[in-house]
Scaffold this motif. Sequence first.
Motif, PDB file in Angstrom:
ATOM      1  N   ARG A 100       1.846 -15.213  -9.826  1.00  0.00           N
ATOM      2  CA  ARG A 100       1.661 -15.205 -11.272  1.00  0.00           C
ATOM      3  C   ARG A 100       2.321 -13.949 -11.829  1.00  0.00           C
ATOM      4  O   ARG A 100       2.083 -12.854 -11.330  1.00  0.00           O
ATOM      5  N   GLU A 111      -5.583  -0.732 -11.338  1.00  0.00           N
ATOM      6  CA  GLU A 111      -5.221  -0.795  -9.920  1.00  0.00           C
ATOM      7  C   GLU A 111      -4.610   0.540  -9.471  1.00  0.00           C
ATOM      8  O   GLU A 111      -4.838   1.000  -8.350  1.00  0.00           O
ATOM      9  N   THR A 162      -6.126   3.660  -6.594  1.00  0.00           N
ATOM     10  CA  THR A 162      -5.451   4.224  -5.418  1.00  0.00           C
ATOM     11  C   THR A 162      -5.523   5.751  -5.386  1.00  0.00           C
ATOM     12  O   THR A 162      -5.067   6.374  -4.418  1.00  0.00           O
ATOM     13  N   GLN A 181      -6.615  -0.570   1.582  1.00  0.00           N
ATOM     14  CA  GLN A 181      -5.625  -0.739   0.505  1.00  0.00           C
ATOM     15  C   GLN A 181      -4.617  -1.825   0.896  1.00  0.00           C
ATOM     16  O   GLN A 181      -4.233  -2.660   0.075  1.00  0.00           O
ATOM     17  N   ARG A 213      -6.229  -5.120   0.487  1.00  0.00           N
ATOM     18  CA  ARG A 213      -6.321  -5.484  -0.933  1.00  0.00           C
ATOM     19  C   ARG A 213      -4.948  -5.952  -1.451  1.00  0.00           C
ATOM     20  O   ARG A 213      -4.853  -6.914  -2.204  1.00  0.00           O
ATOM     21  N   LEU A 226      -4.300  -9.509  -3.040  1.00  0.00           N
ATOM     22  CA  LEU A 226      -3.745  -9.683  -4.392  1.00  0.00           C
ATOM     23  C   LEU A 226      -2.498 -10.560  -4.341  1.00  0.00           C
ATOM     24  O   LEU A 226      -2.286 -11.424  -5.189  1.00  0.00           O
ATOM     25  N   GLU A 258      -1.387 -12.399  -7.771  1.00  0.00           N
ATOM     26  CA  GLU A 258      -1.226 -11.193  -8.589  1.00  0.00           C
ATOM     27  C   GLU A 258      -0.235 -10.263  -7.897  1.00  0.00           C
ATOM     28  O   GLU A 258      -0.581  -9.168  -7.443  1.00  0.00           O
ATOM     29  N   ILE A 259       1.024 -10.705  -7.878  1.00  0.00           N
ATOM     30  CA  ILE A 259       1.974 -10.017  -7.007  1.00  0.00           C
ATOM     31  C   ILE A 259       2.310  -8.617  -7.494  1.00  0.00           C
ATOM     32  O   ILE A 259       2.517  -7.720  -6.685  1.00  0.00           O
ATOM     33  N   MET A 260       2.370  -8.409  -8.801  1.00  0.00           N
ATOM     34  CA  MET A 260       2.717  -7.061  -9.261  1.00  0.00           C
ATOM     35  C   MET A 260       1.549  -6.091  -9.073  1.00  0.00           C
ATOM     36  O   MET A 260       1.749  -4.912  -8.784  1.00  0.00           O
ATOM     37  N   LEU A 261       0.323  -6.591  -9.250  1.00  0.00           N
ATOM     38  CA  LEU A 261      -0.834  -5.711  -9.010  1.00  0.00           C
ATOM     39  C   LEU A 261      -0.863  -5.273  -7.548  1.00  0.00           C
ATOM     40  O   LEU A 261      -1.298  -4.166  -7.231  1.00  0.00           O
ATOM     41  N   THR A 287       1.373  -4.285  -5.738  1.00  0.00           N
ATOM     42  CA  THR A 287       2.249  -3.161  -5.395  1.00  0.00           C
ATOM     43  C   THR A 287       1.488  -1.838  -5.319  1.00  0.00           C
ATOM     44  O   THR A 287       1.852  -0.960  -4.539  1.00  0.00           O
ATOM     45  N   TRP A 288       0.434  -1.685  -6.151  1.00  0.00           N
ATOM     46  CA  TRP A 288      -0.285  -0.389  -6.157  1.00  0.00           C
ATOM     47  C   TRP A 288      -0.983  -0.113  -4.826  1.00  0.00           C
ATOM     48  O   TRP A 288      -0.717   0.929  -4.197  1.00  0.00           O
ATOM     49  N   PRO A 289      -1.857  -1.016  -4.367  1.00  0.00           N
ATOM     50  CA  PRO A 289      -2.508  -0.719  -3.078  1.00  0.00           C
ATOM     51  C   PRO A 289      -1.501  -0.670  -1.924  1.00  0.00           C
ATOM     52  O   PRO A 289      -1.703   0.103  -0.973  1.00  0.00           O
ATOM     53  N   ARG A 299       1.487   0.473  -2.011  1.00  0.00           N
ATOM     54  CA  ARG A 299       2.100   1.814  -2.039  1.00  0.00           C
ATOM     55  C   ARG A 299       1.150   2.845  -1.440  1.00  0.00           C
ATOM     56  O   ARG A 299       1.560   3.758  -0.720  1.00  0.00           O
ATOM     57  N   LYS A 300      -0.112   2.695  -1.793  1.00  0.00           N
ATOM     58  CA  LYS A 300      -1.101   3.632  -1.256  1.00  0.00           C
ATOM     59  C   LYS A 300      -1.176   3.488   0.267  1.00  0.00           C
ATOM     60  O   LYS A 300      -1.288   4.481   1.002  1.00  0.00           O
TER      61      LYS A 300
END
Lengths: 466, 797
Positions: A185, A199, A203, B48, B51, B55, B60-63, B65-67, B69-70
Motif C-alpha cells: 500500500r 514509526e 526507532t 525492529q 516489525r 509492516l 505498509e512498505i514505506m513504514l 523502512t524505519w524499523p 534502518r534501525k
Amino acid sequence: MSRRFLQTRGILVLGCLVLIGVFVGTQFRIVSPLRRTGTIEDLANLQARDDVNVVFVVIDTLRADHLGTYGYHRDTSPHLDELANHGVRFSNHLAQSSWTKTSMASLWTGLYPARTGVLRYSHVVADEARMPAEVFHDAGFRTAAIWRNGWVAPNFGFSQGFEYYMRPENLPLTAAAWHENPAARLPGSDLDVVRSAEEFLRTLSRDERWFLYLHLMDVHQYVSDLESARFGTSGYIDFYDNSIHWTDRVMAELTRVLTERDLLKRTLIVIVSDHGEAFLEHGSEGHAKNLYGEVTETPFILSLPFSLEPGWVVDTPSQNVDVWPTLFDLLGLPQPDESDGRSLLPDILAAASGAHPPPDERPRFSHLDRHWGRTEQAPSPTMAVTLGQYRGITSGAKAETFELYDLVNDPGESRNLAEREPETSAELMSKLSKYRDESTSLWITPEVELDDMQLNQLRALGYQIE
Amino acid sequence: MTCLILVACSAPPSLQAIAQQASDGDIEGALSRTAELLDEDPDQPRLQLLRGELLYASGEIMLATWPLRKALTDPELLVPAGLLLSRILIQTGNSDDALPTLEVILAENADHQAARFLYAQALIGAEREVDAVIELDRLLESDPLNLDIFMVKLRALFELEREDEAAEVLAELRNQLEGSPEDYPEELRARLCAVEARFAFEREEAERATGVIESCLEEHPTDLIVISEAIEAFGRKGQRSRILDMLRNAYAQKPEDASIRASLVSQLTAQDQLEEAERILSDAVENDDSGSRATALGALYEFYWQIGKQQEALGALERMITEVPEPTTAITMQHADALIAVGELDRAAEVAASLDDGYRHLVLGRVELARGNSKAALGLLEEGIRSWPDNATSRWLAGNAAEDLGDMAGATNHFIEAVRIEETQKLRTLERTDSAWRVARFQAAAGYNDGALYFLQKHLDHHPMDVDAWELLARVAFRLGARSIEARAIRVLGRIPGAYPRVWTVRAELTAERRGHLAAAQLLGQSRLELSHQANLPALRALVRHLLAANEHAAALARVDRALLARPDGPDLHALRGLVLEAEGSADAARGAFERGLALDSQHTPSMIGLARILAESGDIADAVELLDRAYTLDAGSAEAGYLAAALLRDQGMQKEAEERFSELVAAHPFDTRSAVELARIRFSSSGPSDMTLAAAQRAALFQTPDALALLGEIQLQRGDADAAVDTLRRAVATSEASALVHYRLALALVATGEEVDAMAALQVALESGPFSQSEEASRLLARLSEQPEDQPEGAR
C-alpha cells in the motif's frame, strides 16, 4: 440520465473515502496536551535544556487568514488554535515567495530569494548553504524529514544535513513490486506523514535528541475526508477550508503521538507555511503567480515544551527568514554567518511581559520569478516590499509597473494608491530598487535537469512547467 | 512469510511468539505487540527487523523502512534488514537510497548473489545502466542459466539503446530455452517470446514481429502476456478479424479464464458483434461455478449497460445481488443507478434506504430530478455532495437541477467542479459528463471568453467531433483576438463530415463583425455551396440575413427565388422568401409566402412564426398568439415562438400572463437573454425594485448584455445601492451599444456616490449621443453640477 455515480475510477474513490472514514474514525482521538504551565523564565531556560527536540511542520499552501486563531469566521482549525492559544503566535507574518521552492529556500537559509538564487524550477540550493538540519546534525541531533511536495525533493538541495529524507509515497509502485507483494500500500495523505513520524520516533533511543521536519501537502491538494467536509462543497474556498480542517485533525494526531510517548513536554513544535492560496482576489486562483497578501501572509506558531496560560501574541512584523534565527536563539544553537532575518526572541519576551516590542522598521521582501517554470523565457520578476502599513509591488524585468496598497485601510489590496501617494511610492520603490540591485546570490546557483517522471509529478500538483 | 519464519528460528522466545502469531495470520496483532515492546525499549534490532518484516507483509512498505534502518545498527542483521530495505527502496523508486546499504553488504560479502542482483537493479533505477550491465555480467558468470538476470540485463541494454547486444542476449536466452525447456516454467518462456516480438517491433522489423507473435501464439495460445502483445501487434496492422480468431481460439481452450473471456467480449463489442459477446457472457453465467458466477453476472451487467440495454443490465445486476452475501455500498449504488435509468424511481428510493446518509441523499436527489422536482433534487444532491465531493456525476446532476431552477451561476459552479474532478481523476471520455461544454456555453454567453476558451478546449480534447463546440471556439477565439485558434477551429470544422456549410456561416458571421454584413454576404456568395440544396439551408439563411442587414433586399430575394427554382416545394424556402418580403414591407406578399410554406407542411414552424408576425402587425393578436403557441408546442427547443407570444401579450397589457410565460421561458431556455430581460422589466414595472425584480434582473445580467445591465443598474439605483449601480452601469457603458439613457443613468448613480466629476463626464457623453427621453433633465443636472466649485469639500454639499 443513464450516467452512473460509479464510474470505473469512482468506485475506487468511493472505496478510498470509506476507508479513510473508517480509518479516521478509529485513529483520531482527542488528547489533552499534558504539559505544565510555563513562564518567561522557562522560555529563557530553553537554551540551557539538553532534552528539547524539534518538530518543524510546514503546512503547504496555508494562508493565515483561514485559521481560527488568525480571525477566520469558520471553525477550520480548532487544534491549531489550541496550540496557538497556549503557545506563541506571530500575528503579522510573511512568506518570502508564493512558490514553494523559492519560499522554502529562504525559509531554511534565512536569506531573501535574490540571495539564495533559487528562483526557477531547475535551481538548486547550493551546497555552501548552511542548512538548519546541518546545524542540528552537528549538535548531535538525529535528523529526519518526511515530505510530500516534489519541490523540496533532495535533488533540489533541501536534504542537506538530514540523516533520513524520505517521501512516504513515490508513485508509481513498479509492477514487479505489486507482483512481489500484492498487499503493498502506498500512503496517500498527510496522515501517513504522521504515521511515518511515529514509526521514526519508535526507532529512537531514549536519550537521543531529534529534529523532525514534516512537510504536509493535503491543503495544497484540497484533500479532506467525510468528517472534515463540513464547510460545503460549492467552490474552491469550501474545499480549501475542508482540507484545513482535515489537516488540523492530522496535527491533532501528531500531538497525540507526542503525548502518548511523553514527548510533548520535551518538544518544540513549529508551524509555518511556504505560501498562501488565492481565490480570485486579484484575478487568479492558486499561487506562484503574484505576491499579494493572500499568497504571502502565512502563519507562524510555536508550541513550546510547556503550556502558556494564556498564549502570547507577537504583533511585530515577522517573516519566514526570521524563523530559524529565532529558533536557533531559543535553542541556543549557533546562528548562521549570513542572514537577512533576525531573532524574534526579544519580541516574544516583550509580548510575554506585555511591554511594547522593540520598534521594527525593517522592510520585508517577497520575490517571485513568474517565469520560474518556463526555461525558454527570460526572468519576469515580481517583488514586494512590506513596510509599516504599506505594501509596494513591482513587476517586470525593469520594474515596469508599481502598485501601492494601504494594508490597514485596504487589507484586500484592491485600491492601487501608487499615483495618489507619490512620496510613499517613491520610498517603497527605492527599497525595492535597492533589494533588486544590491542583493545577489551568495553562491553560484547550481541547476538540475529533471526527468519526465519528476516533471510530471510536479505537473500533477497543478504547476505549469514548460 | 519466509522471512518471519527465519526470524522466528533464531530469535528469543518473545520474538518467536510474535512471529508465530503473524504466521497464524494475525499480522495486526503481531504488529501491535512489536509496537508495545519497542515503545518500552526501541534498542532491540531483532525486534525492529521483525516489525519491518511485519509492516512489509501488511502492505505498509514505506513504514517498514524505519524499523529496518534501525535493525541495520546490528551488524548481524545487515544482510536481512539491508536486503529488505533495499528491495523496498528500489520498488518505490528510491534506488539512489538503496545503493549505499547494498554497497556495505557487498563490501562484506562480495559473493552475495541476491545483494548483487538487487544492486544491479538499483543501478538501473539510478540511471547507471552501464554499471548495472557490468554487475549483471558478473552474476551471469556464476549463474549463466538465470533467466531473471537475463531479463534485467535486457532491460538495461534497452535503456542504453544497445540494441545489437540486446539481440544477442535474446538469442542466447532462446538457445538456452530450446536446449533445456524443462528447466523453465511456461510463463517464463511465454514472457520471453512476447519480449522478442516487442523487440522486433521496436527495431521496426514489423514482419518479423508478426512472425514471432504468431509462433508465440502457437506455443502459448492462452498466455495473457502473449495475447496482449498479439492484440497490439495485429491492431497495428489493422487485422481486427485476426484478433478475434486468436481470442476465440484462446477462449475455446480455456473457457474458465475470466481474463481471456473479458478480452474476447471487449473485442467483440468493439467490433459490433454483440450477439456473440452476449452469448459468451450468458454461457459463463450458466456454466461458472457459484463462486465466480457473481463476477460473470457483473460482466454481463457492464456489457448490457455499455450497449444501452438498461433493462437487461438491471436484470443481470439483480441476479448478481442474489449471488453476493452482502451487497457493498458500491453495488447498491449501481443498483439504484440502474433502477433510475429504467424509470423505476420508487424502487430506487427503496434501495437507497439501506445506504448511509451521504450516498442516500445522492440517490434520492437523482430520483427527485427524474421526477422533475428540481428544487428538492438540488437540496438532496448538495447534501450528498458534502459527503462525496469528488463525484463528477453528482456535480453534473446538481448542475442540471440548478439550471432547471434558472440558477445559472450555481449550475456553472457545479459543472466547473465536475470538470475539475474529471480532470483530476483522469476519467476516460465515456466516463465524462458534458460539464465542460455546459460551462463553456455559459461563459461564452456571459462574455467570459477566457474561461470559455479554457473549457471549450477541455471539452474538445474528449469530443473532437463536436461541431457546436468547434463553432463556439471559433467565435470565442475571434472575440479574444486569438487568430490562430480561430483559424484552427474553422479548419477542423471543415474536416468534420457534414459540417462544411457551417464553416461558411461561421466565417460569414465573423466577417460581418470585422468588415460588415455586405462583406459577409460576398463571402457566402463565393462559397460555391449549392444554396438550393436542403443541406446548405443554414448557409442560405445566413446569406439572406446578411443581405437584409446590409439593406440588399432585392439581392436577398433573388437568392431565395433562385433556390426556389430548384426546389419549389421547399417550405423553408417559402418561409425565407416571406422573411425577405416582410423586411421590405410587402406584408401581403409575405403573408402569401408564409401561407404557402404552411400549405406545403402544416407543421412548419418558421412559416407559422412568420405568419403570426404578419397577423399581429395587422391587429389580429388572438390568432397570432394561437399560431405562436402551436409553433412553440411543435418546436419547444427554440424560444422564438414562445418569446414572440409573450411579447404580444405584454404589448396588449396582459402583464400577469406575459410574466408567467417569460418566467417559463427563462427556465426552459436558460440562454435566452431576451426573455430574462423582459421578465425583469415586467416585474420592475409591476412591483417596482422589489427583491424578486432584483433577482430577475441579476439573472438577466448574467449575460452582460447592455440592456440587461442598464436595467439592473437602474433597479439597484432605485433600491439605494448606488455603489452597485455604478459598477453595473459602468459595465453597461463599456459595451459599444450603450444608449444615451444608460450614460444618463450612470451619471445619476455617480451623483449618488458623490463622484460628480465622473457624473458630469457621463452626462456629456449622454447629451452628445443625441436627444433621448430625459435629455432635458440631463442638461439641467449637468448645468447644476457645473456651477459647483470643483474643490468644494464633500461635506459642504
